[in-house]
Design a protein around this motif. Structure first.
Motif, PDB file in Angstrom:
ATOM      1  N   ALA A  61       0.848  -1.208   0.000  1.00 21.66           N
ATOM      2  CA  ALA A  61       0.000   0.000   0.000  1.00 21.66           C
ATOM      3  C   ALA A  61       0.879   1.252   0.000  1.00 21.66           C
ATOM      4  CB  ALA A  61      -0.933  -0.018   1.205  1.00 21.66           C
ATOM      5  N   ASP A  62       1.980   1.215   0.771  1.00 25.91           N
ATOM      6  CA  ASP A  62       2.889   2.378   0.810  1.00 25.91           C
ATOM      7  C   ASP A  62       3.494   2.639  -0.571  1.00 25.91           C
ATOM      8  OD1 ASP A  62       2.401   2.643   3.462  1.00 25.91           O
ATOM      9  OD2 ASP A  62       4.307   1.788   4.144  1.00 25.91           O
ATOM     10  N   PHE A  94       3.951   5.858  -5.500  1.00 22.04           N
ATOM     11  CA  PHE A  94       4.230   5.809  -6.941  1.00 22.04           C
ATOM     12  C   PHE A  94       2.964   6.014  -7.763  1.00 22.04           C
ATOM     13  CE2 PHE A  94       5.675   2.891 -10.600  1.00 22.04           C
ATOM     14  CZ  PHE A  94       6.593   3.790 -11.095  1.00 22.04           C
ATOM     15  N   GLY A  95       1.804   5.792  -7.139  1.00 18.89           N
ATOM     16  CA  GLY A  95       0.543   5.698  -7.892  1.00 18.89           C
ATOM     17  C   GLY A  95       0.377   4.264  -8.360  1.00 18.89           C
ATOM     18  N   GLU A  96      -0.802   3.934  -8.923  1.00 14.98           N
ATOM     19  CA  GLU A  96      -1.013   2.565  -9.414  1.00 14.98           C
ATOM     20  C   GLU A  96      -0.096   2.322 -10.617  1.00 14.98           C
ATOM     21  OE1 GLU A  96      -2.487   0.190  -8.092  1.00 14.98           O
ATOM     22  OE2 GLU A  96      -3.902   1.097  -6.687  1.00 14.98           O
ATOM     23  N   PRO A  97       0.756   1.294 -10.552  1.00 15.92           N
ATOM     24  CA  PRO A  97       1.637   1.052 -11.708  1.00 15.92           C
ATOM     25  C   PRO A  97       0.853   0.519 -12.899  1.00 15.92           C
ATOM     26  CG  PRO A  97       1.913  -0.654 -10.028  1.00 15.92           C
ATOM     27  CD  PRO A  97       0.952   0.347  -9.471  1.00 15.92           C
ATOM     28  N   ASP A  98       1.391   0.758 -14.115  1.00 16.14           N
ATOM     29  CA  ASP A  98       0.821   0.164 -15.331  1.00 16.14           C
ATOM     30  C   ASP A  98       1.425  -1.218 -15.573  1.00 16.14           C
ATOM     31  OD1 ASP A  98      -0.492   2.720 -16.154  1.00 16.14           O
ATOM     32  OD2 ASP A  98       1.599   3.364 -16.230  1.00 16.14           O
ATOM     33  N   GLU A  99       2.620  -1.393 -15.042  1.00 16.81           N
ATOM     34  CA  GLU A  99       3.292  -2.690 -15.155  1.00 16.81           C
ATOM     35  C   GLU A  99       3.954  -3.020 -13.828  1.00 16.81           C
ATOM     36  OE1 GLU A  99       5.087  -2.462 -19.639  1.00 16.81           O
ATOM     37  OE2 GLU A  99       6.286  -3.514 -18.161  1.00 16.81           O
ATOM     38  N   VAL A 100       3.942  -4.295 -13.487  1.00 14.34           N
ATOM     39  CA  VAL A 100       4.732  -4.776 -12.347  1.00 14.34           C
ATOM     40  C   VAL A 100       5.609  -5.901 -12.880  1.00 14.34           C
ATOM     41  CG1 VAL A 100       4.670  -5.899 -10.087  1.00 14.34           C
ATOM     42  CG2 VAL A 100       2.911  -4.208 -10.668  1.00 14.34           C
ATOM     43  N   LEU A 101       6.899  -5.824 -12.592  1.00 14.56           N
ATOM     44  CA  LEU A 101       7.802  -6.934 -12.933  1.00 14.56           C
ATOM     45  C   LEU A 101       8.325  -7.515 -11.624  1.00 14.56           C
ATOM     46  CD1 LEU A 101       9.589  -8.671 -14.813  1.00 14.56           C
ATOM     47  CD2 LEU A 101      11.277  -6.826 -14.748  1.00 14.56           C
ATOM     48  N   ILE A 102       8.087  -8.797 -11.414  1.00 17.57           N
ATOM     49  CA  ILE A 102       8.577  -9.456 -10.192  1.00 17.57           C
ATOM     50  C   ILE A 102       9.717 -10.376 -10.597  1.00 17.57           C
ATOM     51  CG2 ILE A 102       7.981 -10.872  -8.204  1.00 17.57           C
ATOM     52  CD1 ILE A 102       5.139  -9.890  -8.439  1.00 17.57           C
ATOM     53  N   ALA A 154      -1.389  -8.531  -2.676  1.00 17.33           N
ATOM     54  CA  ALA A 154      -1.429  -7.198  -2.063  1.00 17.33           C
ATOM     55  C   ALA A 154      -1.479  -6.098  -3.131  1.00 17.33           C
ATOM     56  CB  ALA A 154      -0.206  -7.002  -1.165  1.00 17.33           C
ATOM     57  N   LEU A 155      -0.745  -6.307  -4.237  1.00 14.54           N
ATOM     58  CA  LEU A 155      -0.723  -5.269  -5.281  1.00 14.54           C
ATOM     59  C   LEU A 155      -2.028  -5.217  -6.073  1.00 14.54           C
ATOM     60  CD1 LEU A 155       2.966  -5.745  -6.496  1.00 14.54           C
ATOM     61  CD2 LEU A 155       2.027  -3.715  -5.340  1.00 14.54           C
ATOM     62  N   LEU A 156      -2.745  -6.350  -6.102  1.00 13.83           N
ATOM     63  CA  LEU A 156      -4.017  -6.365  -6.847  1.00 13.83           C
ATOM     64  C   LEU A 156      -5.210  -5.966  -5.972  1.00 13.83           C
ATOM     65  CD1 LEU A 156      -3.608  -9.619  -8.986  1.00 13.83           C
ATOM     66  CD2 LEU A 156      -3.491  -7.250  -9.772  1.00 13.83           C
ATOM     67  N   LYS A 157      -5.008  -6.018  -4.658  1.00 14.84           N
ATOM     68  CA  LYS A 157      -6.127  -5.772  -3.744  1.00 14.84           C
ATOM     69  C   LYS A 157      -6.672  -4.343  -3.906  1.00 14.84           C
ATOM     70  CE  LYS A 157      -7.339  -6.399   1.062  1.00 14.84           C
ATOM     71  NZ  LYS A 157      -6.868  -6.707   2.415  1.00 14.84           N
ATOM     72  N   ASP A 158      -7.979  -4.258  -4.076  1.00 11.97           N
ATOM     73  CA  ASP A 158      -8.664  -2.961  -4.179  1.00 11.97           C
ATOM     74  C   ASP A 158      -8.156  -2.105  -5.328  1.00 11.97           C
ATOM     75  OD1 ASP A 158     -10.115  -3.652  -1.908  1.00 11.97           O
ATOM     76  OD2 ASP A 158      -8.605  -2.788  -0.567  1.00 11.97           O
ATOM     77  N   ARG A 159      -7.564  -2.725  -6.322  1.00  8.82           N
ATOM     78  CA  ARG A 159      -7.116  -1.962  -7.500  1.00  8.82           C
ATOM     79  C   ARG A 159      -8.340  -1.614  -8.334  1.00  8.82           C
ATOM     80  NH1 ARG A 159      -2.334  -1.258 -10.797  1.00  8.82           N
ATOM     81  NH2 ARG A 159      -3.166  -1.053 -12.898  1.00  8.82           N
ATOM     82  N   PRO A 160      -8.407  -0.380  -8.882  1.00  7.55           N
ATOM     83  CA  PRO A 160      -9.568  -0.041  -9.712  1.00  7.55           C
ATOM     84  C   PRO A 160      -9.699  -1.065 -10.842  1.00  7.55           C
ATOM     85  CG  PRO A 160      -8.130   1.860  -9.378  1.00  7.55           C
ATOM     86  CD  PRO A 160      -7.431   0.694  -8.765  1.00  7.55           C
ATOM     87  N   PRO A 161     -10.861  -1.732 -10.998  1.00  4.22           N
ATOM     88  CA  PRO A 161     -10.974  -2.861 -11.928  1.00  4.22           C
ATOM     89  C   PRO A 161     -10.725  -2.482 -13.385  1.00  4.22           C
ATOM     90  CG  PRO A 161     -13.109  -2.351 -10.916  1.00  4.22           C
ATOM     91  CD  PRO A 161     -12.090  -1.472 -10.254  1.00  4.22           C
ATOM     92  N   THR A 172     -10.143  -9.092 -18.902  1.00  3.98           N
ATOM     93  CA  THR A 172     -10.117  -7.822 -18.166  1.00  3.98           C
ATOM     94  C   THR A 172      -8.849  -7.058 -18.578  1.00  3.98           C
ATOM     95  OG1 THR A 172      -8.743  -8.412 -16.261  1.00  3.98           O
ATOM     96  CG2 THR A 172     -11.056  -9.136 -16.205  1.00  3.98           C
ATOM     97  N   PRO A 173      -8.702  -5.811 -18.107  1.00  4.49           N
ATOM     98  CA  PRO A 173      -7.474  -5.068 -18.465  1.00  4.49           C
ATOM     99  C   PRO A 173      -6.227  -5.553 -17.713  1.00  4.49           C
ATOM    100  CG  PRO A 173      -9.268  -3.590 -17.789  1.00  4.49           C
ATOM    101  CD  PRO A 173      -9.686  -4.962 -17.409  1.00  4.49           C
ATOM    102  N   VAL A 174      -6.370  -6.565 -16.847  1.00  2.69           N
ATOM    103  CA  VAL A 174      -5.205  -7.069 -16.105  1.00  2.69           C
ATOM    104  C   VAL A 174      -4.633  -8.274 -16.841  1.00  2.69           C
ATOM    105  CG1 VAL A 174      -4.418  -8.090 -13.924  1.00  2.69           C
ATOM    106  CG2 VAL A 174      -6.130  -6.256 -13.911  1.00  2.69           C
TER     107      VAL A 174
END
Ligand code: NAP
Length: 248
Positions: free
Chosen positions: A74-75, A80-88, A123-130, A175-177
């Motif tokens: 969440a921090d 950073f704002g909601e990322p458009d991409e996440v690379l793990i 955690a990164l997907l939780k409550d993300r705008p759908p 979906t957009p994810v």
């Protein structure tokens, strides 16, 4: 691939992550780089800015520490704002014999390669705008495709991650994810420093290019390099009476 975009990288000092990020920096992407070591992350941030990134911030933390992942995610999203991409990209290659002797080492291998990764994703997907588009790219391994005597602790962790990402991809289909699973074979990175290199080893840069293509084409799973798809299809389909005799 549309640019610019914001990319959150977990395990940003990974050789493969750097190779991917450098290519995306050239398209104008901005970065939040997360990892263990501030000096290494600062060097990656400098490199990405020199490659064209308008911004590259860093955050240091132990990503395998299971405590407080939800709060830390969440921090990062708040900062950073909601990322458009996440690379793990973070992970560790455990010593198989040590993992069988020392259960704390085995637990750490499961936590760093699977449990923490799955929790970070949730955690990164939780409550993300759908409706917010996201490409979630996770580096797994061909080792997860079949349990082998020589590395079944690492293989089980990456295999568990593979199942997790498969289910997540089905949940988000249409979906957009987008969920992208990268399965490298042998890669000449710091992780394999202790292993003698053979013809099957690829460079991190080649894998970085494969990841870019996979994201552009909207692939769900990509073997990197591609020929590992063939190798693993053979290994997965070997009948047990043959497989049990192999020393791999
Ligand atoms: N190399 C291969 O042959 C190969 C093959 C298949 C899959 N993979 C997978 O590919 C991914 C990238 O590996 P790589 O080859 O690029 O190796 P690498 O350059 O050694 O990168 C691994 C990264 O993980 C980071 N890391 C490890 N534990 C961490 C923790 N607890 N918290 C934060 N960061 C942590 C390391 O940070 P520090 O540098 O600060 O320690 C390092 O940046 C990994 O998931 C690996 O399992 C690798």
């Amino acid at each position: 691939m549309s640019a610019p975009c914001r990319i959150l990288v977990l395990g940003a000092s990974s050789a493969m992550a750097q190779a991917y990020a450098r290519r995306r920096a050239a398209t104008g992407a901005s970065f939040l780089l997360v990892g263990l070591n501030a000096t290494r992350l600062a060097a990656v941030a400098d490199d990405l800015r020199a490659s064209g990134a308008p911004a590259a911030e860093i955050a240091t933390m132990d990503l395998a520490d299971l405590a407080g992942i939800e709060t830390r995610a969440a921090d990062l999203r708040g900062r950073f704002g909601e990322p458009d991409e996440v690379l793990i990209a973070y992970g560790e290659l455990p010593d198989q014999a040590e993992s069988e002797r020392d259960l704390d080492a085995a637990r750490h291998a499961f936590e760093v390669n699977f449990v923490s990764v799955a929790l970070w994703i949730l955690a990164l997907l939780k409550d993300r705008p759908p409706q917010a588009p996201l490409a979630l790219i996770t580096i797994g391994s061909v080792a997860g495709d079949r349990g082998r005597a020589s590395n079944f602790v690492y293989g089980a962790a990456k295999g568990g991650l593979d199942r997790f990402l498969e289910g997540l991809a089905q949940k988000h289909a249409g979906t957009p994810v987008r969920i992208v699973t990268v399965k490298p074979g042998f890669v000449d990175s710091p992780m394999t420093d202790a292993i003698a290199k053979g013809a099957l080893f690829a460079s991190p840069d080649a894998v970085g290019a494969d990841i870019v293509r996979a994201v552009e084409k909207g692939r769900r799973v990509v073997y990197a390099p591609w020929f590992w798809w063939v190798i693993m299809a053979i290994i997965r389909n070997l009948p047990w009476f043959v497989f049990r005799r192999l020393r791999i």
